[in-house]
Scaffold this active site. Structure first.
Site, PDB file in Angstrom:
ATOM      1  N   ALA A  65      46.094  57.755  50.016  1.00 56.97           N
ATOM      2  CA  ALA A  65      47.523  56.932  49.971  1.00 56.97           C
ATOM      3  C   ALA A  65      48.445  57.857  51.819  1.00 56.97           C
ATOM      4  O   ALA A  65      48.144  58.607  51.490  1.00 56.97           O
ATOM      5  CB  ALA A  65      48.410  56.547  49.234  1.00 56.97           C
ATOM      6  N   GLY A 109      43.882  58.240  46.709  1.00 52.84           N
ATOM      7  CA  GLY A 109      43.628  57.085  46.817  1.00 52.84           C
ATOM      8  C   GLY A 109      42.551  56.373  47.350  1.00 52.84           C
ATOM      9  O   GLY A 109      41.482  55.422  46.912  1.00 52.84           O
ATOM     10  N   GLU A 112      40.273  56.969  45.053  1.00 55.15           N
ATOM     11  CA  GLU A 112      40.386  55.704  43.820  1.00 55.15           C
ATOM     12  C   GLU A 112      39.723  54.506  44.382  1.00 55.15           C
ATOM     13  O   GLU A 112      39.618  53.428  43.437  1.00 55.15           O
ATOM     14  CB  GLU A 112      41.645  55.891  43.623  1.00 55.15           C
ATOM     15  CG  GLU A 112      41.626  56.937  42.938  1.00 55.15           C
ATOM     16  CD  GLU A 112      43.132  57.153  42.740  1.00 55.15           C
ATOM     17  OE1 GLU A 112      44.170  57.496  43.864  1.00 55.15           O
ATOM     18  OE2 GLU A 112      43.641  57.447  42.008  1.00 55.15           O
ATOM     19  N   GLU A 132      46.387  64.718  44.725  1.00 57.63           N
ATOM     20  CA  GLU A 132      48.117  64.738  44.444  1.00 57.63           C
ATOM     21  C   GLU A 132      48.749  65.545  44.309  1.00 57.63           C
ATOM     22  O   GLU A 132      49.971  65.423  44.285  1.00 57.63           O
ATOM     23  CB  GLU A 132      48.053  63.301  43.184  1.00 57.63           C
ATOM     24  CG  GLU A 132      47.604  61.791  44.405  1.00 57.63           C
ATOM     25  CD  GLU A 132      46.073  61.752  43.666  1.00 57.63           C
ATOM     26  OE1 GLU A 132      45.450  62.844  43.571  1.00 57.63           O
ATOM     27  OE2 GLU A 132      45.013  60.813  44.283  1.00 57.63           O
TER      28      GLU A 132
HETATM   29  N1  DAK Z   1      49.070  60.072  54.867  1.00 54.53           N
HETATM   30  C1  DAK Z   1      48.754  59.941  55.763  1.00 54.53           C
HETATM   31  N2  DAK Z   1      48.471  60.466  56.723  1.00 54.53           N
HETATM   32  C2  DAK Z   1      47.615  61.971  57.146  1.00 54.53           C
HETATM   33  C3  DAK Z   1      46.774  61.567  55.715  1.00 54.53           C
HETATM   34  C4  DAK Z   1      47.264  60.501  54.395  1.00 54.53           C
HETATM   35  N3  DAK Z   1      47.091  60.439  53.210  1.00 54.53           N
HETATM   36  N4  DAK Z   1      46.092  62.704  55.748  1.00 54.53           N
HETATM   37  C5  DAK Z   1      45.678  62.479  56.908  1.00 54.53           C
HETATM   38  N5  DAK Z   1      46.686  62.364  57.476  1.00 54.53           N
HETATM   39  C6  DAK Z   1      46.705  62.333  58.637  1.00 54.53           C
HETATM   40  C7  DAK Z   1      47.975  63.656  59.488  1.00 54.53           C
HETATM   41  O1  DAK Z   1      48.884  63.532  59.058  1.00 54.53           O
HETATM   42  C8  DAK Z   1      47.558  63.859  60.651  1.00 54.53           C
HETATM   43  O2  DAK Z   1      48.117  62.910  62.185  1.00 54.53           O
HETATM   44  P1  DAK Z   1      48.951  63.937  63.231  1.00 54.53           P
HETATM   45  O3  DAK Z   1      48.927  65.173  62.374  1.00 54.53           O
HETATM   46  O4  DAK Z   1      47.597  63.584  64.146  1.00 54.53           O
HETATM   47  O5  DAK Z   1      49.651  62.323  63.563  1.00 54.53           O
HETATM   48  C9  DAK Z   1      46.111  63.016  61.094  1.00 54.53           C
HETATM   49  O6  DAK Z   1      45.679  62.498  59.554  1.00 54.53           O
HETATM   50  C10 DAK Z   1      44.870  63.944  60.691  1.00 54.53           C
HETATM   51  O7  DAK Z   1      44.979  64.723  59.788  1.00 54.53           O
HETATM   52  P2  DAK Z   1      44.623  66.465  59.526  1.00 54.53           P
HETATM   53  O8  DAK Z   1      44.907  67.062  60.786  1.00 54.53           O
HETATM   54  O9  DAK Z   1      45.338  67.103  58.538  1.00 54.53           O
HETATM   55  O10 DAK Z   1      43.401  66.419  59.843  1.00 54.53           O
HETATM   56  P3  DAK Z   1      42.759  67.778  59.187  1.00 54.53           P
HETATM   57  O11 DAK Z   1      41.008  67.256  59.242  1.00 54.53           O
HETATM   58  O12 DAK Z   1      43.050  69.012  59.278  1.00 54.53           O
HETATM   59  O13 DAK Z   1      42.851  67.870  56.963  1.00 54.53           O
HETATM   60  C11 DAK Z   1      42.978  66.305  54.988  1.00 54.53           C
HETATM   61  C12 DAK Z   1      42.036  66.673  56.942  1.00 54.53           C
HETATM   62  C13 DAK Z   1      42.152  65.289  54.637  1.00 54.53           C
HETATM   63  C14 DAK Z   1      42.264  67.632  54.732  1.00 54.53           C
HETATM   64  C15 DAK Z   1      44.196  66.483  56.131  1.00 54.53           C
HETATM   65  O14 DAK Z   1      44.280  65.177  56.110  1.00 54.53           O
HETATM   66  C16 DAK Z   1      44.497  66.143  54.175  1.00 54.53           C
HETATM   67  O15 DAK Z   1      45.138  67.283  53.326  1.00 54.53           O
HETATM   68  N6  DAK Z   1      45.126  65.028  54.240  1.00 54.53           N
HETATM   69  C17 DAK Z   1      45.719  64.340  53.154  1.00 54.53           C
HETATM   70  C18 DAK Z   1      45.440  64.729  51.918  1.00 54.53           C
HETATM   71  C19 DAK Z   1      45.818  63.861  50.840  1.00 54.53           C
HETATM   72  O16 DAK Z   1      47.017  64.879  49.805  1.00 54.53           O
HETATM   73  N7  DAK Z   1      45.581  62.609  50.307  1.00 54.53           N
HETATM   74  C20 DAK Z   1      45.642  62.481  48.784  1.00 54.53           C
HETATM   75  C21 DAK Z   1      47.053  61.141  49.367  1.00 54.53           C
HETATM   76  S1  DAK Z   1      48.072  60.790  47.723  1.00 54.53           S
HETATM   77  C22 DAK Z   1      49.197  54.587  43.476  1.00 54.53           C
HETATM   78  C23 DAK Z   1      48.058  54.323  44.198  1.00 54.53           C
HETATM   79  C24 DAK Z   1      48.062  55.445  44.834  1.00 54.53           C
HETATM   80  C25 DAK Z   1      48.272  55.905  44.683  1.00 54.53           C
HETATM   81  C26 DAK Z   1      49.759  56.777  44.613  1.00 54.53           C
HETATM   82  C27 DAK Z   1      50.331  55.391  43.722  1.00 54.53           C
HETATM   83  N8  DAK Z   1      50.371  53.816  42.670  1.00 54.53           N
HETATM   84  C28 DAK Z   1      49.228  52.521  43.097  1.00 54.53           C
HETATM   85  C29 DAK Z   1      51.273  53.499  42.299  1.00 54.53           C
HETATM   86  C30 DAK Z   1      47.830  57.698  45.730  1.00 54.53           C
HETATM   87  C31 DAK Z   1      48.234  58.678  46.380  1.00 54.53           C
HETATM   88  C32 DAK Z   1      47.698  59.610  47.381  1.00 54.53           C
HETATM   89  O17 DAK Z   1      46.644  58.898  47.818  1.00 54.53           O
END
Ligand code: DAK
Length: 258
Positions: A65, A109, A112, A132
């Site tokens: 997400a 997400g 998921e 998360e």
């Molecule tokens: N959200 C926003 N931007 C993201 C992102 C994300 N999840 N993942 C990557 N990006 C963006 C980065 O910020 C970056 O943007 P700029 O800085 O260039 O503007 C761009 O994508 C490239 O990312 P990186 O520079 O970080 O690329 P790397 O290759 O170095 O790293 C990575 C890739 C995937 C390992 C890293 O980006 C990362 O760790 N990303 C976050 C992964 C994460 O934490 N995902 C879980 C998110 S929480 C719900 C439903 C769903 C959910 C919750 C509630 N309800 C129904 C209540 C879900 C929650 C989640 O998914």
């Protein structure tokens, strides 16, 4: 309608939906999930469509997400908006098969979303994770429930508690994905699988999907009974007579979804 965060192409009875926010690794924001829900609804209503494929890019299916969007929200916002709840239902209630084509990151997400599809074919570059916990939250689109059913408690618990990613080989070994293919061949393999499904009786396809999904919601004996009744009900279709008749006559079946 023209979408901004996804692309949709219908060809040969297959609706290919691609998540398309390359600058954010296809992070799922509200706009994208709304468009995805709409595209799935439209594909469900489109009589030409017999199978859906959900894909991302080579680098990411979806990295979760959109954390930037979510970071602005309060409890009252996510509770009253029921963040992503309505959108997720569009996929969950779709009666046509949906294949997830996963290359690169499928995190949070994104993982998921892939698990909401009927099966996952992964590129050898795929990485699955539920990170998360690193954001101080818990999965919210079914990750604690579905991942546990796919890979068992120990692996699911480890992934949710530590945020460790699982590579494609481990995902196949653990039963999360149906198979792994070289990244370059991912879309070809997925489209071939989708094409095969389009050639079957749509009635039988719908029954298979309903019956397999039933196994998650009921006891074994109730599930087996439900399956038996579906099997028996198939004998009321022309496609059953055609399928079995074609086998006996040693010819290709011509299903008519009747
Ligand atoms: N959200 C926003 N931007 C993201 C992102 C994300 N999840 N993942 C990557 N990006 C963006 C980065 O910020 C970056 O943007 P700029 O800085 O260039 O503007 C761009 O994508 C490239 O990312 P990186 O520079 O970080 O690329 P790397 O290759 O170095 O790293 C990575 C890739 C995937 C390992 C890293 O980006 C990362 O760790 N990303 C976050 C992964 C994460 O934490 N995902 C879980 C998110 S929480 C719900 C439903 C769903 C959910 C919750 C509630 N309800 C129904 C209540 C879900 C929650 C989640 O998914």
């Amino acid at each position: 309608m023209a979408f901004k965060t996804i692309t949709v192409d219908v060809d040969d009875h297959v609706c290919l939906i691609r998540l398309n926010r390359p600058d954010a690794l296809n992070a799922l924001n509200t706009a994208m999930l709304r468009e995805l829900a709409q595209a799935v609804d439209e594909a469900e209503r489109n009589e030409r469509v017999r199978c859906l494929v959900l894909a991302g890019s080579e680098k990411a299916f979806a990295a979760g997400a959109d954390v930037k969007e979510m970071s602005e929200k309060s409890f009252v916002d996510v509770f009253t908006e029921d963040l992503f709840g309505r959108e997720a239902h569009a996929l969950e209630r779709c009666r046509k098969p949906i294949i997830a084509a996963v290359a690169g990151y499928a995190l949070g997400g994104g993982c998921e979303l892939a698990m909401m599809c009927d099966f996952i074919i992964a590129a050898d570059t795929a990485k699955f994770g539920q990170p998360e916990i690193n954001l101080g939250v818990v999965a919210g689109l079914g990750g604690t429930q579905r991942l546990t059913r796919f890979v068992g408690k120990s692996k699911a618990m480890e992934m949710h508690l530590t945020g460790r990613f699982m590579d494609a080989e481990e995902a196949e070994r653990s039963g999360l994905v149906s198979r792994v293919v070289p990244a370059k061949k991912l879309m070809e393999e997925v489209m071939t699988a989708a094409q095969k499904i389009t050639e079957k009786s749509a009635v039988a396809v719908m029954a298979v999907k309903e019956s397999v999904n039933r196994s998650y919601e009921t006891t074994l004996s109730e599930g087996v009974l439900h399956e038996r009744r579906l099997f028996q009900a198939m004998f009321a279709t022309e496609d059953q007579a055609e399928g079995m008749g074609a086998f006996v006559d040693k010819r290709e079946a011509q299903f008519r979804d009747r």
